[in-house]
Design a protein around this motif. Structure first.
Motif, mmCIF file in Angstrom:
data_model
loop_
_atom_site.group_PDB
_atom_site.id
_atom_site.type_symbol
_atom_site.label_atom_id
_atom_site.label_comp_id
_atom_site.label_asym_id
_atom_site.label_seq_id
_atom_site.Cartn_x
_atom_site.Cartn_y
_atom_site.Cartn_z
ATOM 1 N N PHE A 138 85.652 86.989 18.061
ATOM 2 C CA PHE A 138 85.261 87.184 16.559
ATOM 3 C C PHE A 138 85.451 86.333 15.682
ATOM 4 N N TYR A 148 81.124 86.216 19.972
ATOM 5 C CA TYR A 148 79.916 87.233 19.312
ATOM 6 C C TYR A 148 79.681 86.760 18.034
ATOM 7 N N LEU A 199 73.428 87.853 26.419
ATOM 8 C CA LEU A 199 73.311 88.873 27.323
ATOM 9 C C LEU A 199 72.337 88.809 28.239
ATOM 10 N N THR A 259 74.750 93.448 31.972
ATOM 11 C CA THR A 259 75.192 94.733 31.767
ATOM 12 C C THR A 259 74.416 95.962 32.481
ATOM 13 N N PRO A 311 72.428 98.423 31.372
ATOM 14 C CA PRO A 311 71.368 98.977 30.646
ATOM 15 C C PRO A 311 70.384 97.866 30.887
ATOM 16 N N GLY A 331 79.077 99.041 20.136
ATOM 17 C CA GLY A 331 78.607 97.803 20.953
ATOM 18 C C GLY A 331 77.484 97.722 21.414
ATOM 19 N N GLY A 371 75.082 95.736 21.919
ATOM 20 C CA GLY A 371 74.359 94.435 22.735
ATOM 21 C C GLY A 371 73.107 94.127 22.099
ATOM 22 N N VAL A 379 77.355 101.033 15.663
ATOM 23 C CA VAL A 379 78.621 100.450 15.354
ATOM 24 C C VAL A 379 78.486 99.054 16.131
ATOM 25 N N GLU A 380 78.497 98.008 15.199
ATOM 26 C CA GLU A 380 78.384 96.484 15.511
ATOM 27 C C GLU A 380 79.039 95.603 14.954
ATOM 28 N N ALA A 381 80.032 94.635 15.480
ATOM 29 C CA ALA A 381 80.758 93.947 14.775
ATOM 30 C C ALA A 381 80.053 92.611 14.590
ATOM 31 N N SER A 382 79.235 92.297 15.553
ATOM 32 C CA SER A 382 78.334 90.975 15.816
ATOM 33 C C SER A 382 77.097 90.685 14.663
ATOM 34 N N LEU A 413 73.911 90.079 17.054
ATOM 35 C CA LEU A 413 73.720 90.974 17.912
ATOM 36 C C LEU A 413 72.897 92.151 17.205
ATOM 37 N N ASN A 419 79.124 101.366 26.150
ATOM 38 C CA ASN A 419 79.215 100.795 27.501
ATOM 39 C C ASN A 419 79.485 99.302 27.649
ATOM 40 N N GLU A 420 80.669 98.910 28.252
ATOM 41 C CA GLU A 420 81.176 97.461 28.123
ATOM 42 C C GLU A 420 81.730 97.150 26.689
ATOM 43 N N LEU A 421 82.309 98.155 25.967
ATOM 44 C CA LEU A 421 82.914 97.688 24.895
ATOM 45 C C LEU A 421 84.351 97.625 25.019
ATOM 46 N N CYS A 443 85.946 94.179 25.803
ATOM 47 C CA CYS A 443 86.254 93.092 25.001
ATOM 48 C C CYS A 443 87.035 93.515 23.684
HETATM 49 N N1 SAH Z 1 76.760 97.904 25.304
HETATM 50 C C1 SAH Z 1 75.730 96.903 25.547
HETATM 51 C C2 SAH Z 1 76.750 95.373 25.095
HETATM 52 C C3 SAH Z 1 77.800 95.094 25.752
HETATM 53 S S1 SAH Z 1 78.686 93.650 25.039
HETATM 54 C C4 SAH Z 1 75.667 96.758 26.920
HETATM 55 O O1 SAH Z 1 75.855 97.209 27.721
HETATM 56 O O2 SAH Z 1 74.541 95.704 27.538
HETATM 57 C C5 SAH Z 1 79.825 94.166 23.896
HETATM 58 C C6 SAH Z 1 79.349 94.607 22.693
HETATM 59 O O3 SAH Z 1 80.281 95.286 21.868
HETATM 60 C C7 SAH Z 1 78.626 93.575 21.771
HETATM 61 O O4 SAH Z 1 77.573 94.191 21.012
HETATM 62 C C8 SAH Z 1 79.809 93.319 20.647
HETATM 63 O O5 SAH Z 1 79.591 92.635 19.688
HETATM 64 C C9 SAH Z 1 80.278 94.706 20.524
HETATM 65 N N2 SAH Z 1 81.751 94.934 20.068
HETATM 66 C C10 SAH Z 1 82.795 94.311 20.444
HETATM 67 N N3 SAH Z 1 83.983 94.598 19.847
HETATM 68 C C11 SAH Z 1 83.466 95.510 18.798
HETATM 69 C C12 SAH Z 1 84.096 96.275 17.685
HETATM 70 N N4 SAH Z 1 85.411 96.049 17.693
HETATM 71 N N5 SAH Z 1 83.551 96.945 17.131
HETATM 72 C C13 SAH Z 1 81.983 97.110 17.303
HETATM 73 N N6 SAH Z 1 81.421 96.517 18.175
HETATM 74 C C14 SAH Z 1 81.987 95.774 18.973
#
Ligand code: SAH
Length: 369
Positions: free
Chosen positions: A39, A46, A52, A60, A62, A95, A97, A124-127, A130, A163-165, A168
């Protein structure tokens, strides 16, 4: 929305920026290194080049199959119904994606009368890149964005998925030495070529190794994610205060499990996590034990977690795959491959876990004892 800081990705630039910083300030905690790699506003993965999918760096659930998001959509609708079908609630994904999961959830959610009308949908997205992809993918749907969980509206029940948050969220690493003493693993400089290298530093003064670590043999690496723990507490407090349930799916162990799981993925290949900071996705196994313990401390309940395969079967993925195959016989083979990838123990079914954080007394779908 594009942050003013973001510039074109430039290979080697974050590494070149980190070296003098480490030379001046000393070796970095692994969590600080991960945070910068993912970040850093100028060069983080990101922030600049998340990729992705099959053509990107990692894939991932989905993106493996629409069935994943559809079942999570039905999970969310059933959760809303068990909450008493409130007239207004927050349906949030953290997160998200490229937006595929929420798109599939919303499509499946149409089958539940009243569900989408009651939902205020938040991502809720930090990027920033994305977020732009999500806006494209979800064009036409009424969705709102927040950068943090705390920024979501309160005063209404919440149904949250991610999912997959957790994988990271920055983690720290600790290593047990031959003398039985623990040290912290840090990212420092290699002696000769001034590249990055792992080294050891004394434990932070306020840190006592927990009891669970006592039996670890010399050489053991243990990870703890302060960010995952803080998030667990925030989610726990949120569902405890406003009612609701949160579902997190990720890879890792449900119980305390030592091991170095820091991994960089570029174009679906593993690489040295120090090789190209900011240029590859960087992940760890989810800190489920710490995350869930802090959610309970925040006032929530956490039912026993289960493997992704078992969870999706309980939600009816096999019947869903069979129904889709009947409707699209030409896709039957592809569907059965997707199903196997999501649920089989030697694919994503066992390594990935589903866990829930619920308000007191709530029975989350799929997590019934
Ligand atoms: N859920 C999606 C993407 C997984 S990748 C899927 O399954 O395909 C991880 C995601 O989490 C990305 O969108 C990334 O930008 C976001 N992310 C990572 N750390 C975060 C945080 N602290 N707050 C919000 N989003 C975050």
């Amino acid at each position: 929305m594009k942050p003013p800081e973001a510039t074109a990705p430039e290979p080697g630039r974050l590494r070149a920026r980190l070296i003098p910083e480490i030379a001046a300030e000393g070796p970095m905690r692994v969590s600080a290194y991960m945070a910068r790699c993912l970040f850093d506003p100028l060069d983080g993965y990101y922030a600049t080049r998340p990729a992705l999918g099959e053509a990107g760096d990692f894939i991932t659930a989905p993106l493996v199959s629409q069935m994943f998001g559809e079942l999570l959509g039905l999970w969310a609708a059933e959760t809303w119904s068990r909450l008493g079908a409130p007239a207004r609630f927050v349906l949030a994904e953290m997160g998200p994606g490229d937006g595929t999961l929420m798109a599939d959830m919303l499509r499946a959610g149409r089958a539940a009368p009243g569900f989408l009308d009651a939902a205020e949908v938040w991502l809720v997205e930090a990027s920033a890149p994305l977020q732009a992809l999500q806006a494209q993918r979800l064009a036409g749907a009424e969705v709102r964005w927040a950068k943090t969980l705390e920024a979501l509206p309160d005063g209404a029940p919440i149904v949250l998925v991610a999912n997959e948050l957790l994988d990271c969220l920055p983690t720290d690493q600790f290593v047990r030495g031959a003398d039985g003493r623990w040290a912290e693993r840090r990212v420092g400089l290699a002696p000769d070529d001034a590249g990055l290298a792992f080294g050891l530093a004394p434990l932070p003064a306020d840190f006592a190794p927990p009891a669970a670590w006592t039996a670890a043999p010399p050489g053991t690496v243990v990870e703890r994610s302060p960010a995952a723990r803080a998030l667990g507490e925030a989610v726990g407090a949120r569902v405890a205060a406003g009612g609701g349930a949160a579902l997190f799916i990720d890879y890792g162990d449900l119980d305390f499990a030592p091991g170095d799981t820091l991994q960089a993925l570029r174009r679906h290949r593993k690489e040295d996590p120090l090789a190209g900071p900011g240029e590859a996705d960087l992940t760890v196994h989810a800190d489920f034990p710490g995350f869930l313990a802090r959610a309970r401390a925040g006032g929530a309940e956490t039912p026993t977690g289960l493997g992704q395969g078992e969870f999706l079967r309980r939600l009816g993925i096999e019947a869903r795959a069979a129904a889709l195959a009947r409707r699209h016989p030409e896709a039957a083979e592809r569907l059965s491959r997707q199903l196997a990838r999501l649920v089989d123990d030697d694919q994503m079914g066992a390594l990935f876990k589903a866990v829930a954080i619920c308000s007191k007394g709530f029975s989350a779908p799929g997590f019934e004892p």
